[in-house]
Design a protein around this motif. Sequence first.
Motif, PDB file in Angstrom:
ATOM      1  N   LEU A 110       0.867  -1.178   0.000  1.00  0.00           N
ATOM      2  CA  LEU A 110       0.000   0.000   0.000  1.00  0.00           C
ATOM      3  C   LEU A 110       0.903   1.227   0.000  1.00  0.00           C
ATOM      4  N   THR A 111       0.757   2.075  -1.016  1.00  0.00           N
ATOM      5  CA  THR A 111       1.655   3.224  -1.142  1.00  0.00           C
ATOM      6  C   THR A 111       0.866   4.489  -1.446  1.00  0.00           C
ATOM      7  N   GLY A 112       1.550   5.630  -1.237  1.00  0.00           N
ATOM      8  CA  GLY A 112       0.979   6.904  -1.653  1.00  0.00           C
ATOM      9  C   GLY A 112       1.127   7.091  -3.148  1.00  0.00           C
ATOM     10  N   SER A 113       0.347   7.990  -3.692  1.00  0.00           N
ATOM     11  CA  SER A 113       0.321   8.181  -5.152  1.00  0.00           C
ATOM     12  C   SER A 113       1.639   8.692  -5.706  1.00  0.00           C
ATOM     13  N   THR A 114       2.464   9.363  -4.866  1.00  0.00           N
ATOM     14  CA  THR A 114       3.733   9.923  -5.353  1.00  0.00           C
ATOM     15  C   THR A 114       4.926   9.044  -5.000  1.00  0.00           C
ATOM     16  N   ASP A 115       4.677   7.883  -4.456  1.00  0.00           N
ATOM     17  CA  ASP A 115       5.755   7.029  -3.938  1.00  0.00           C
ATOM     18  C   ASP A 115       6.270   6.057  -5.008  1.00  0.00           C
ATOM     19  N   GLN A 116       6.672   6.582  -6.183  1.00  0.00           N
ATOM     20  CA  GLN A 116       7.028   5.728  -7.320  1.00  0.00           C
ATOM     21  C   GLN A 116       8.275   4.884  -7.059  1.00  0.00           C
ATOM     22  N   GLU A 117       9.298   5.494  -6.478  1.00  0.00           N
ATOM     23  CA  GLU A 117      10.547   4.753  -6.265  1.00  0.00           C
ATOM     24  C   GLU A 117      10.343   3.579  -5.318  1.00  0.00           C
ATOM     25  N   ASN A 118       9.588   3.788  -4.225  1.00  0.00           N
ATOM     26  CA  ASN A 118       9.338   2.699  -3.278  1.00  0.00           C
ATOM     27  C   ASN A 118       8.520   1.573  -3.907  1.00  0.00           C
ATOM     28  N   LYS A 119       7.625   1.941  -4.834  1.00  0.00           N
ATOM     29  CA  LYS A 119       6.860   0.912  -5.550  1.00  0.00           C
ATOM     30  C   LYS A 119       7.811  -0.030  -6.298  1.00  0.00           C
ATOM     31  N   ARG A 172      10.800  -5.146  -6.818  1.00  0.00           N
ATOM     32  CA  ARG A 172      12.069  -5.844  -6.967  1.00  0.00           C
ATOM     33  C   ARG A 172      12.372  -6.721  -5.756  1.00  0.00           C
ATOM     34  N   SER A 173      11.825  -6.376  -4.599  1.00  0.00           N
ATOM     35  CA  SER A 173      12.081  -7.126  -3.364  1.00  0.00           C
ATOM     36  C   SER A 173      11.142  -8.311  -3.179  1.00  0.00           C
ATOM     37  N   GLY A 174      10.165  -8.475  -4.080  1.00  0.00           N
ATOM     38  CA  GLY A 174       9.313  -9.651  -4.005  1.00  0.00           C
ATOM     39  C   GLY A 174       7.832  -9.382  -3.881  1.00  0.00           C
ATOM     40  N   ALA A 175       7.433  -8.090  -3.771  1.00  0.00           N
ATOM     41  CA  ALA A 175       6.006  -7.789  -3.757  1.00  0.00           C
ATOM     42  C   ALA A 175       5.397  -8.162  -5.110  1.00  0.00           C
ATOM     43  N   VAL A 176       4.135  -8.608  -5.104  1.00  0.00           N
ATOM     44  CA  VAL A 176       3.509  -9.062  -6.350  1.00  0.00           C
ATOM     45  C   VAL A 176       2.687  -7.967  -7.021  1.00  0.00           C
ATOM     46  N   ASP A 177       2.335  -6.918  -6.261  1.00  0.00           N
ATOM     47  CA  ASP A 177       1.499  -5.852  -6.823  1.00  0.00           C
ATOM     48  C   ASP A 177       1.487  -4.692  -5.830  1.00  0.00           C
ATOM     49  N   PHE A 178       0.855  -3.599  -6.207  1.00  0.00           N
ATOM     50  CA  PHE A 178       0.703  -2.475  -5.286  1.00  0.00           C
ATOM     51  C   PHE A 178      -0.674  -1.845  -5.459  1.00  0.00           C
ATOM     52  N   ILE A 179      -1.159  -1.230  -4.387  1.00  0.00           N
ATOM     53  CA  ILE A 179      -2.411  -0.484  -4.409  1.00  0.00           C
ATOM     54  C   ILE A 179      -2.100   0.933  -3.938  1.00  0.00           C
ATOM     55  N   THR A 180      -2.484   1.891  -4.748  1.00  0.00           N
ATOM     56  CA  THR A 180      -2.177   3.297  -4.447  1.00  0.00           C
ATOM     57  C   THR A 180      -3.311   3.922  -3.632  1.00  0.00           C
ATOM     58  N   LYS A 181      -2.927   4.617  -2.564  1.00  0.00           N
ATOM     59  CA  LYS A 181      -3.898   5.353  -1.735  1.00  0.00           C
ATOM     60  C   LYS A 181      -4.120   6.742  -2.353  1.00  0.00           C
ATOM     61  N   PRO A 182      -5.331   7.256  -2.313  1.00  0.00           N
ATOM     62  CA  PRO A 182      -6.585   6.583  -1.930  1.00  0.00           C
ATOM     63  C   PRO A 182      -6.997   5.574  -2.998  1.00  0.00           C
ATOM     64  N   PHE A 183      -7.660   4.511  -2.596  1.00  0.00           N
ATOM     65  CA  PHE A 183      -7.956   3.422  -3.511  1.00  0.00           C
ATOM     66  C   PHE A 183      -9.462   3.276  -3.724  1.00  0.00           C
ATOM     67  N   LEU A 184      -9.790   2.629  -4.835  1.00  0.00           N
ATOM     68  CA  LEU A 184     -11.177   2.306  -5.154  1.00  0.00           C
ATOM     69  C   LEU A 184     -11.514   0.912  -4.644  1.00  0.00           C
ATOM     70  N   HIS A 185     -12.755   0.709  -4.207  1.00  0.00           N
ATOM     71  CA  HIS A 185     -13.186  -0.599  -3.709  1.00  0.00           C
ATOM     72  C   HIS A 185     -12.955  -1.678  -4.767  1.00  0.00           C
ATOM     73  N   GLU A 186     -13.366  -1.400  -5.996  1.00  0.00           N
ATOM     74  CA  GLU A 186     -13.253  -2.390  -7.076  1.00  0.00           C
ATOM     75  C   GLU A 186     -11.787  -2.760  -7.334  1.00  0.00           C
ATOM     76  N   GLU A 187     -10.897  -1.763  -7.241  1.00  0.00           N
ATOM     77  CA  GLU A 187      -9.473  -2.029  -7.481  1.00  0.00           C
ATOM     78  C   GLU A 187      -8.918  -2.963  -6.408  1.00  0.00           C
ATOM     79  N   VAL A 188      -9.285  -2.699  -5.146  1.00  0.00           N
ATOM     80  CA  VAL A 188      -8.812  -3.548  -4.059  1.00  0.00           C
ATOM     81  C   VAL A 188      -9.246  -4.994  -4.279  1.00  0.00           C
ATOM     82  N   LEU A 189     -10.516  -5.198  -4.573  1.00  0.00           N
ATOM     83  CA  LEU A 189     -11.026  -6.561  -4.765  1.00  0.00           C
ATOM     84  C   LEU A 189     -10.385  -7.234  -5.970  1.00  0.00           C
ATOM     85  N   LEU A 190     -10.222  -6.484  -7.045  1.00  0.00           N
ATOM     86  CA  LEU A 190      -9.643  -7.049  -8.257  1.00  0.00           C
ATOM     87  C   LEU A 190      -8.213  -7.529  -8.004  1.00  0.00           C
ATOM     88  N   ARG A 191      -7.414  -6.690  -7.375  1.00  0.00           N
ATOM     89  CA  ARG A 191      -6.009  -7.045  -7.145  1.00  0.00           C
ATOM     90  C   ARG A 191      -5.875  -8.164  -6.105  1.00  0.00           C
TER      91      ARG A 191
END
Length: 372
Positions: free
Chosen positions: A81-90, A95-114
Amino acid sequence: MGKVLVIDDDRTIRMLLKLILNKAGHVVLEAFDAKTGLSVAEIESPDLILLDLMLPDINGLNLLNAIKSNEWLKKIPIIVLTGSTDQENKLVALRSGAVDFITKPFLHEEVLLRVNTQLKLHSLINSLENAVSHLEKDLMAASRIQKSLIPSYPPEGYFDEIHWIYEPSHKVGGDIFDIIPIDDNSVLLYVADIAGHGVNAAMLSVIVHRFIEDYCDNHPDFELSNFMLELDRNFRFNDFTLFFTITAALFHRESKTLELTNAGHPAPLLIKDDMLELKEPAESIIGIDMLEGNTKCYTISPGARLFLYTDGVTEAANDRGQLFGSERLMKSLFEQRNFQLKEQLENVFNKLKTFTGNNEFEDDISIIGIQF
């Protein structure tokens, strides 16, 4: 439905994610900092982790690395879970093994889909790993069955010495051999090689072995030609979708003769003062209805050595793609002819391992040596 662990210090975010995921049927676990999150993960083994990168005690990226370094937790998929401007950390998180990211603020549909996508992938991966595990167990069982069929000791009184090297491949192949007394004067030797690898080849080798044992038990008037024709009739390619090659030899002790037949198998080697490749007779492989039942008799002089082997020996390759080959095998055996038979075989096998540079072989390795 899955068990999802949410690690975020913002209580509102945790409540919102819990509401969304509970409504979709998921079980939600909560942690407000990294230390608690790691503890909950170790106790509960969640199916998925939603991880905020900004935590009060430990940086989220450090927690991500800790989870991926943990033998028990590393397979759990993590969505950051990251902020919208946190591109480098994404990018670092991915690269460290995360499979995806969700940007805050998030949509309900996006959370469920991912979340649903990663849970499905995780379930499929687990199913695949379980299937592979079962297959590996099946292969191990097939390998044990194969090894149990190899004779534990040779029959006495027919030869001066007999030794063998048998090294099943890591893929589980279909080499099988045996020494079966027919009567007080004659003994059958055979080496068969089932085409292909895996459980099918291994199990067909078991059936062939059993068939030959039964045939010998029920034919006291054993004739090598009839035996080969019967093999060909009973193991048709159309029935088994596999074929095999075989060399069979009937040694008569009193006459010191070796009656030989060969269905598509590498030619046996006979060594006394020189090297003789017993290329005749040469028959078709078993299973395609082209066998004629031809045999040939050879007179065996005292002290001679006979070697039967499978093509796993000659077709073993080094890292440059070169094959060990029949010429190299014959030269190695001939150079070692003054050693004791067992030592001769071991020395040749060591040469084969040195040539390939590997202790694991793509095909079964079988070499049987007999001194008369």
